[in-house]
Design a protein around this motif. Structure first.
Motif, PDB file in Angstrom:
ATOM      1  N   THR A 623      43.879  47.148  43.685  1.00  0.00           N
ATOM      2  CA  THR A 623      43.038  46.039  44.135  1.00  0.00           C
ATOM      3  C   THR A 623      43.438  44.793  43.368  1.00  0.00           C
ATOM      4  OG1 THR A 623      40.780  45.177  44.266  1.00  0.00           O
ATOM      5  CG2 THR A 623      41.260  46.671  42.461  1.00  0.00           C
ATOM      6  N   LYS A 624      43.227  43.658  43.959  1.00  0.00           N
ATOM      7  CA  LYS A 624      43.546  42.387  43.310  1.00  0.00           C
ATOM      8  C   LYS A 624      42.299  41.676  42.804  1.00  0.00           C
ATOM      9  CE  LYS A 624      47.565  41.796  46.329  1.00  0.00           C
ATOM     10  NZ  LYS A 624      48.214  40.944  47.368  1.00  0.00           N
ATOM     11  N   THR A 625      41.142  42.357  42.916  1.00  0.00           N
ATOM     12  CA  THR A 625      39.864  41.743  42.556  1.00  0.00           C
ATOM     13  C   THR A 625      39.193  42.504  41.430  1.00  0.00           C
ATOM     14  OG1 THR A 625      39.555  41.014  44.845  1.00  0.00           O
ATOM     15  CG2 THR A 625      37.604  41.026  43.429  1.00  0.00           C
ATOM     16  N   SER A 663      35.153  45.853  50.609  1.00  0.00           N
ATOM     17  CA  SER A 663      36.427  45.649  49.922  1.00  0.00           C
ATOM     18  C   SER A 663      36.428  46.484  48.648  1.00  0.00           C
ATOM     19  CB  SER A 663      36.621  44.170  49.587  1.00  0.00           C
ATOM     20  OG  SER A 663      35.657  43.730  48.647  1.00  0.00           O
ATOM     21  N   PHE A 665      37.454  46.879  44.545  1.00  0.00           N
ATOM     22  CA  PHE A 665      37.536  46.030  43.359  1.00  0.00           C
ATOM     23  C   PHE A 665      37.338  46.906  42.149  1.00  0.00           C
ATOM     24  CE2 PHE A 665      33.237  46.316  44.900  1.00  0.00           C
ATOM     25  CZ  PHE A 665      32.467  46.517  43.778  1.00  0.00           C
ATOM     26  N   TYR A 683      45.255  41.135  38.425  1.00  0.00           N
ATOM     27  CA  TYR A 683      44.243  40.671  39.365  1.00  0.00           C
ATOM     28  C   TYR A 683      44.461  39.208  39.742  1.00  0.00           C
ATOM     29  CZ  TYR A 683      42.068  44.966  37.777  1.00  0.00           C
ATOM     30  OH  TYR A 683      41.830  46.282  37.468  1.00  0.00           O
ATOM     31  N   ALA A 841      38.296  36.732  49.315  1.00  0.00           N
ATOM     32  CA  ALA A 841      39.035  37.991  49.455  1.00  0.00           C
ATOM     33  C   ALA A 841      40.249  37.803  50.355  1.00  0.00           C
ATOM     34  CB  ALA A 841      38.112  39.076  50.010  1.00  0.00           C
ATOM     35  N   GLU A 846      43.037  40.590  49.764  1.00  0.00           N
ATOM     36  CA  GLU A 846      42.277  41.827  49.614  1.00  0.00           C
ATOM     37  C   GLU A 846      41.951  42.406  50.988  1.00  0.00           C
ATOM     38  OE1 GLU A 846      41.870  44.260  47.171  1.00  0.00           O
ATOM     39  OE2 GLU A 846      41.197  42.577  45.950  1.00  0.00           O
TER      40      GLU A 846
END
Length: 873
Positions: A623-625, A663, A665, A683, A841, A846
């Motif tokens: 995940t990028k969050t 999403s 995270f 992230y 997002a 995301e």
């Protein structure tokens, strides 16, 4: 599915509004008495005749208007609160009024009850029956998340009178403010509940419209004093039916399972194999032989469902018999070992332990008391070295249950009066090693309040406690590895019954193979409200799992009545599903009673039978969050031993990102970053719900993250205000935000100033007022003067700036001058905050609408036949 989990409940509520009394008055003006009413049970005084009746009362079992009318009256003067009741009674010949002794079982008679909580935390309970017998108690919470209890040893200086009529009875009470150790200060909120117990045709009712217990202070009415009047605001629980039901129209199961073995562990912490756990109505129906057979039936049911043995070692052989333990072990049943017990407390106390609450010896000695450490290390090494034959049959070894429960009284000079010398010595140590020479032990009972300096003391104290506990469980872990290699060690179970416990999860996870936690949604409902309770299990699982870096996670699912509510089988299915989709590896059903709640017991067996056989649930990977969890900011917001852990802002972000946008995270913490368990550079987007208090190292790492290209969203208008050493973080705040907060403003929303991140100019962003922290009831919002390089993204209704984004190095900071998520209401509402976060997002790349969030265990399948020797009916 459109995001609106409350829609069905609210629709039903509107349909039942008239029948349930929902449309009844909610606010009552209470006038100050010019002449005190005479206490004689005759309600003909001028004060009563001019008072507005406080009615209707509501049935505690369902929140609907009570069948039998009760009218209460309220007035006050500078010295006293006066309460009167007129109780309609169509069956006066059946009224119960037997108790004549003060503090006797007055509640077994027809009676009225008054609960009053003062702003200083003193809560008192007063009961009167129809012949004027009195009962009074102080109300307290033994451990966080428990229902409130009464201590009848407390006696107030109040007076009362009662009288009986042809078809009614009355009661009057004069309660001095001195019983609360404070007077009716203007603008200070008190809390009130007025209740009645009717016995002829049993009905418990109270003034607040809520299904549940009389003494739940979270659902009391609010009484706010002004100069010559006070305003009484009735508490209304929204919704009807099951407030914890979650509708999932797109539920999925098999399609979300991988091809890999799941290896999920299922167990139940219960007393179904002990006669002491059998209801009194059934005990006499058992012969010794019959109960032995019942034990065998339970073990067979557990074995078929794949459950770990129902009794822990070292007690299992004594309770079940060696033959049964040996027989079911041969069949493949695994067991567990508890190395912490009341015997450890007794040994520590006998050897001179000092860190405990002498007023409540049942709570035990604190885990960081050196005598407790010695005792538990001795037991661990002795038991494991002497019982090597059981090791192949153990699934895991468990340490302390809810260690923070003992902390507040143990380290309070107000409570632990006999050990002042030891506390003073420790206070000096905490100041020197963790408090920068200024901040030592925090005494929650001393009235230190909610000031910034008080918050800094709490932070220093929590840093010391967690560091000491980490050292202690490291020693226990080493002993387990020495004497029981290969068996997982669960060092402690974190008290998450209603909120999140204050243990430093990342720090402590280094010394525990399993992280365990016990979120009980009815407790969260009782304390923090429906919105906070709906996804309490999922939120707790995800934050605990993530902050450990992915350690094995043991979820205790509430499978028993608690805080006035009994879960439904569908609740168990939902809560187990929430845990699994957020990373739980072990489902531990807490206290399902085979006799008292057979429907929950059967569902526990069925679900366990499914879970222990199913393949691994395919959780999303990268995940990028990230959502940043600030331990110091959490610790600094703790108000008392009985009121911590709501974590509304973090919970709200979890719900919007997960249950709403679907999403993926990760939660990350300052401890995790400092211990190099987390690499922030992975992230693209980091949400920071709260970070008023932090340290320079953490602030520096977050600053570096942004300067190197990261994007940080600050929902905390007071972000980067205080260094934990007591100094202001002005330079860091200036670098990242570029402005300071100015005067506080009274607002309920902000408005998008331009098209931005999915928002359209003019879109309204609601703001939820603070709850369960200092300044509760107000939105945390400030005027600001944004820096020249800022892009204004939202304004207050008066068009003054409320939020902006600005470049910092290669990255950017999005800053809100008002906290949106002061409570959890926006977590379950379909607001523009979801639109804003969806836009971010998408910009971050995301994935949305991930199917994992639709996971739910099936409603049928896995059923197991339950055979009773004595029927629970």
């Amino acid at each position: 599915m459109r995001w609106n989990p409350t829609a069905a409940v609210l629709a039903a509520t509107l349909a039942l509004a008239t029948a349930s009394g929902l449309a009844a008055e909610t606010h009552f003006t209470i006038h100050k008495a010019s002449t005190p009413p005479k206490l004689d049970g005759i309600l003909d005084d001028e004060s009563w005749e001019s008072a507005k009746p406080l009615s209707p009362f509501y049935d505690c079992s369902n929140g609907k208007t009570a069948q039998t009318e009760t009218r209460a009256l309220l007035t006050y003067d500078n010295e006293n609160i006066y309460v009167a009741f007129k109780n309609s009674e169509p069956a006066m010949d059946a009224i119960k009024c037997r108790e004549k002794a003060r503090d006797g079982a007055v509640y077994h008679d027809d009676c009225v009850e008054v609960f009053i909580g003062a702003p200083n935390g003193n809560i008192r309970h007063f009961i009167v029956n129809s012949i004027g017998t009195k009962y009074d108690a102080r109300i307290f919470m033994r451990v966080p998340g428990d229902p409130y209890r009464g201590d009848a040893a407390w006696d107030g200086n109040w007076e009362c009178a009662a009288a009986q009529g042809n078809d009614f009875w009355t009661a009057e009470l004069r309660i001095p403010f001195s019983d609360f150790e404070m007077g009716p200060a203007q603008g200070r909120d008190w809390s009130v509940n007025l209740a009645r117990e009717r016995k002829a045709e049993p009905e418990n009712s109270h003034f607040n419209r809520v299904a549940g217990m009389f003494n739940n202070t979270a659902t009391f009415a609010t009484l706010t004093f002004s100069k010559d009047t006070a305003l009484l605001s009735r508490y209304f629980e929204t919704g009807s039916g099951d407030p914890l039901r979650v509708e999932r129209t797109t539920a999925r199961f098999k399609e979300l399972l991988s091809g890999r073995a799941g290896n999920y562990v299922v167990q139940a912490w219960s007393s179904n194999c002990q006669l002491s756990g059998i209801p009194s109505r059934l005990k006499t129906k058992y012969t010794d032989e019959a109960f032995q057979q019942e034990q065998s039936n339970v073990l067979a049911e557990y074995a078929e469902a794949g459950l770990v043995g129902p009794i822990a070692f070292p007690w299992a052989p004594n309770i079940l018999g060696v033959d049964k333990v040996r027989d079911f072990s041969k069949r493949g049943m695994k067991w567990w070992l508890a190395i912490a017990s009341s015997s450890i407390d007794a040994e520590a106390r006998a050897n001179g332990a000092v860190f405990e609450n002498p007023g409540d010896p049942t709570s035990g000695v604190d885990s960081n008391d050196p005598k407790f450490q010695d005792a538990i290390e001795r037991k661990t090494s002795k038991y494991l070295s002497s019982n090597k034959d059981i090791l192949p049959h153990l699934r895991f070894i468990s340490g302390r249950d809810e260690p923070m429960n003992r902390v507040w009284g143990a380290y309070s000079k107000t409570k632990n009066t006999k050990n002042h010398a030891a506390l003073s010595k420790l206070d000096a140590t905490v100041k020197m090693e963790f408090g920068f020479g200024k901040f030592g032990l925090y005494d929650t009972y001393s009235g230190q309040g909610d000031s910034n300096s008080s918050a800094l003391v709490k932070i220093a104290f929590m840093r010391w406690w967690n560091s000491a506990f980490a050292n202690n469980i490291a020693k226990q872990h080493a002993l387990v590895k020495e004497f029981a290699p290969g068996i997982p060690f669960n060092a402690y179970i974190m008290n998450c019954t209603r909120g999140l416990g204050p243990e430093d999860i990342s720090l402590l996870s280094r010394h525990s193979d399993i992280i365990a936690f016990d979120p009980y949604p009815t407790s969260s409902l009782y304390s923090f409200g429906r919105a906070r309770a709906l996804y309490h299990t999922g939120f707790t699982t995800k934050i605990c799992k993530d902050l450990t870096g992915g350690r094995n996670a043991m979820l205790f699912v509430q499978a028993f009545p608690y805080c006035g509510r009994t879960p439904t089988p569908d609740n168990l299915r939902e809560w187990g599903s929430q845990g699994l989709k957020n990373g739980a590896d072990n489902i531990n059903w807490y206290r399902p009673s085979r006799a008292d709640t057979p429907q929950l017991y059967r569902e526990m067996l069925r679900l366990s039978n499914i879970v222990h056989k199913m393949n691994k649930l395919e959780l999303p990977g990268e995940t990028k969050t990230a959502v940043f969890f600030s331990c110091p900011s959490f610790w600094g917001s703790i108000r008392s031993n009985a009121d911590y852990g709501a974590n509304h802002s973090w919970y709200s972000v979890y719900c919007i990102l997960g249950e709403n946008l679907k999403s993926w995270f990760k939660f990350v913490s300052d401890s995790g970053i400092r211990l190099k368990m987390v690499d922030l550079s992975k992230y693209g987007l980091v949400y920071v719900p709260q970070i008023k208090f932090t340290d320079t190292e953490t602030a520096g790492m977050l600053s570096a993250y942004v300067r190197n290209g990261g994007r940080m969203v600050l929902f905390d208008p007071e972000a980067f205000t205080w260094n934990i050493n007591g100094e202001k973080l002005s330079d860091m705040r200036s670098e990242l935000i570029g402005c300071s907060t100015e005067r506080a403003v009274d607002v309920k929303k902000m408005v998008a100033a331009a098209d931005y991140s999915g928002l359209k100019s003019g879109d309204e962003l609601p703001l939820a007022p603070l709850a369960h922290v200092a300044n509760a009831g107000k939105v945390l919002a400030f005027e600001i003067t944004p820096p020249a390089d800022a892009k204004i993204i939202a304004v207050y209704p008066d068009r003054k700036p409320a939020a902006f984004e600005r470049k910092v190095g290669k990255g950017s900071v999005i800053y809100f001058a008002a906290q949106p998520f002061g409570n959890s209401e926006l977590a379950v509402e379909d607001s523009k905050w979801a639109v804003f976060m969806k836009g971010l997002a998408e910009q971050t790349g995301e994935k949305l609408r991930q199917p994992i969030w639709d996971f739910k265990l099936p409603a049928t399948g896995g059923e197991i036949d339950v055979k009773y020797v004595v029927s629970p009916q």
